[in-house]
Enzyme design. Structure first.
Site, PDB file in Angstrom:
ATOM      1  N   GLN A  60      61.414  49.782 -74.960  1.00  0.00           N
ATOM      2  CA  GLN A  60      60.954  50.075 -76.317  1.00  0.00           C
ATOM      3  C   GLN A  60      60.104  48.958 -76.900  1.00  0.00           C
ATOM      4  OE1 GLN A  60      65.207  49.976 -77.798  1.00  0.00           O
ATOM      5  NE2 GLN A  60      64.209  49.126 -79.610  1.00  0.00           N
TER       6      GLN A  60
ATOM      7  N   ASN B 137      69.957  50.409 -70.875  1.00  0.00           N
ATOM      8  CA  ASN B 137      69.343  49.965 -72.115  1.00  0.00           C
ATOM      9  C   ASN B 137      67.867  50.367 -72.121  1.00  0.00           C
ATOM     10  OD1 ASN B 137      69.041  48.709 -74.600  1.00  0.00           O
ATOM     11  ND2 ASN B 137      69.968  46.786 -73.956  1.00  0.00           N
TER      12      ASN B 137
ATOM     13  N   CYS C 208      65.149  52.685 -80.476  1.00  0.00           N
ATOM     14  CA  CYS C 208      66.207  52.854 -79.477  1.00  0.00           C
ATOM     15  C   CYS C 208      66.837  54.241 -79.537  1.00  0.00           C
ATOM     16  CB  CYS C 208      67.276  51.788 -79.648  1.00  0.00           C
ATOM     17  SG  CYS C 208      68.057  51.765 -81.288  1.00  0.00           S
TER      18      CYS C 208
ATOM     19  N   HIS D 192      72.225  49.678 -82.721  1.00  0.00           N
ATOM     20  CA  HIS D 192      71.474  50.009 -81.517  1.00  0.00           C
ATOM     21  C   HIS D 192      72.016  51.299 -80.905  1.00  0.00           C
ATOM     22  CE1 HIS D 192      68.705  49.091 -78.341  1.00  0.00           C
ATOM     23  NE2 HIS D 192      69.614  48.827 -77.418  1.00  0.00           N
TER      24      HIS D 192
END
Length: 440
Positions: free
Chosen positions: A66, A385, A72, A364
């Protein structure tokens, strides 16, 4: 120490002397000043226990990045969707366009912001709701339901069809411009309403502002295609071409997941369990999917998440990634940094207390792709992630189960994986949360 009095030289000297007299003071000071707090407080035993072997693991390929943006929540939902496409059509590193949903979020969020400013024009700017909306009208952040609402209305496209730009990879300047413009527009709309303008005059002005938002976003991010050709070569090197697809047709034909069959299971112990909650202040699409949470104890979140992983489907989850994280190694454990022990403190709080006293937040969103079960109980989790492949293990993190307990607040799972008693809660009318709630 006295209350409501300036600090005296005598009190300052006493504090200085107590520090100087503290056993090990110089050793601790030298270590911290040379290495920083977390490096000095790192618990070596934690690092040793967080190996990267999982009894349940979904092969998900290369991670996305990102970069310098707060997207996110979009990356995570698109990760779960692309995993489905990659598995079914044998395209391991397939990626969906985050920029595409980002574009439509900016347009929809401006529209609903202007409507809120018109509706609340009679309140002062110091009103808590008005103040909340004005605080960050052009923010990047969002919730799972906001992403789901965008997918339901606009579909999705492959990343190559609508690629990243300099603006989407670093949204700082863009966000500052949007925030300034939308606050200026709010001022003008409020003045029109409070000055007795007609509905037609207000609507015309709002449309002018929307045209400008579309222009700014289109010239910064690009204008999304109305139709595109899907062209790819699968992992068996077989060529595929499907021409003239709309983004909605692509989603329905190639992904086809009914997002209404999913629920956001929340663990927010500052609130009553077995209740539905809603956060209307953050809905991003007029007439779209609402942000709702089903609040349950942590064991139910983990049970449902394990069932979904065992069924071969990855999971969007909301968390506070800034807590007890080694970013470079990709480690998450509640005991990773022993800061209290380093400084001789006791700052421990329960999860409910952290939420109540603003020590906790959902900062997040990431994706669960695996879990390690020992005697049927989770010990650690595999996490995808969206920070690129140069951190963790090619972008993947390992999360201890204690971190799951302490710093995970939401998992998005199919309703099928809920127990019968929990399913009944879905029929309850949601309790409306204030804009500034801890789940915001």
């Amino acid at each position: 120490m006295k209350f409501n009095q300036p600090l005296t030289n005598e009190e300052l000297q006493q504090m200085r002397q107590k520090l100087t007299d503290r056993p090990g003071h110089k050793i601790v000071a030298n270590a911290v000043m040379s290495n920083g707090i977390n490096k000095t407080a790192t618990n070596a035993k934690v690092i040793a226990k967080l190996n990267r072997t999982f009894s349940v693991e979904i092969d998900t390929g290369t991670v996305a990045n990102q970069k310098h943006s707060g997207r996110c929540w979009l990356f995570s939902i698109l990760n779960t969707l692309r995993h489905q496409f990659a598995t079914q059509y044998k395209v391991k590193d397939f990626e969906l366009s985050q920029s595409y949903l980002f574009f439509w979020d900016k347009i929809e969020r401006a529209n609903i912001f202007y409507d809120r400013m018109i509706a609340l024009a009679g309140r002062p700017t110091t009103d808590r709701d008005v103040d909340f909306y004005l605080s960050s009208p052009g923010t990047d952040g969002g919730q799972w339901a906001m992403a789901a609402a965008l997918v339901q209305k606009y579909g999705v496209v492959p990343r190559e069809t609508f690629p990243e730009t300099a603006v989407t990879e670093d949204t700082s300047d863009f966000d500052m411009l949007l925030n300034r413009k939308m606050r200026h527009d709010a001022m003008k709309l409020r003045a029109l309403v409070n000055g007795g303008a007609t509905d037609a005059e207000i609507a015309d002005t709002k449309q002018q502002f929307m045209d400008q938002i579309f222009r700014i976003t289109g010239q910064s991010v690009g204008v999304p295609p109305e139709k595109f050709d899907l062209e790819y070569r699968d992992d068996d090197k077989k060529y595929h071409l499907d021409q003239g697809l709309t983004p909605k047709e692509f989603y329905d034909k190639y992904i086809g997941i009914d997002l209404d069959q999913y629920v956001v299971l929340t663990n927010s112990p500052d609130k009553k369990y077995d209740e539905m909650y809603a956060l209307p202040s953050q809905d991003n699409i007029e007439g779209g999917k609402h942000i709702e949470f089903l609040n349950e104890p942590m064991d139910q979140l983990k049970e449902a998440a394990i069932k979904q992983l065992q069924a071969g489907e990855t999971i969007w989850f909301g968390n506070d990634v800034l807590q007890q994280m080694d970013r470079q190694k990709g480690l998450l454990d509640s005991d990773l940094f022993e800061q209290d022990e380093l400084f001789g403190l006791d700052t421990k709080m329960t999860k409910a207390e952290r939420l109540e006293y603003h020590e906790a937040e959902v900062s997040h969103a990431m994706t669960l792709t695996g879990v390690d079960l020992v005697d049927g109980k989770p010990t650690k989790w595999k996490v995808e992630n969206s920070w690129g492949s140069k951190i963790g293990n090619k972008g993947y993190f390992v999360m201890a189960d204690n971190w799951m307990d302490d710093y995970t607040y939401e998992v998005v799972v199919k309703k099928d994986y809920l127990c019968d008693e929990t399913k009944k809660v879905l029929d309850k009318a949601p309790i409306m949360l204030e804009a500034w709630d801890s789940l915001e």
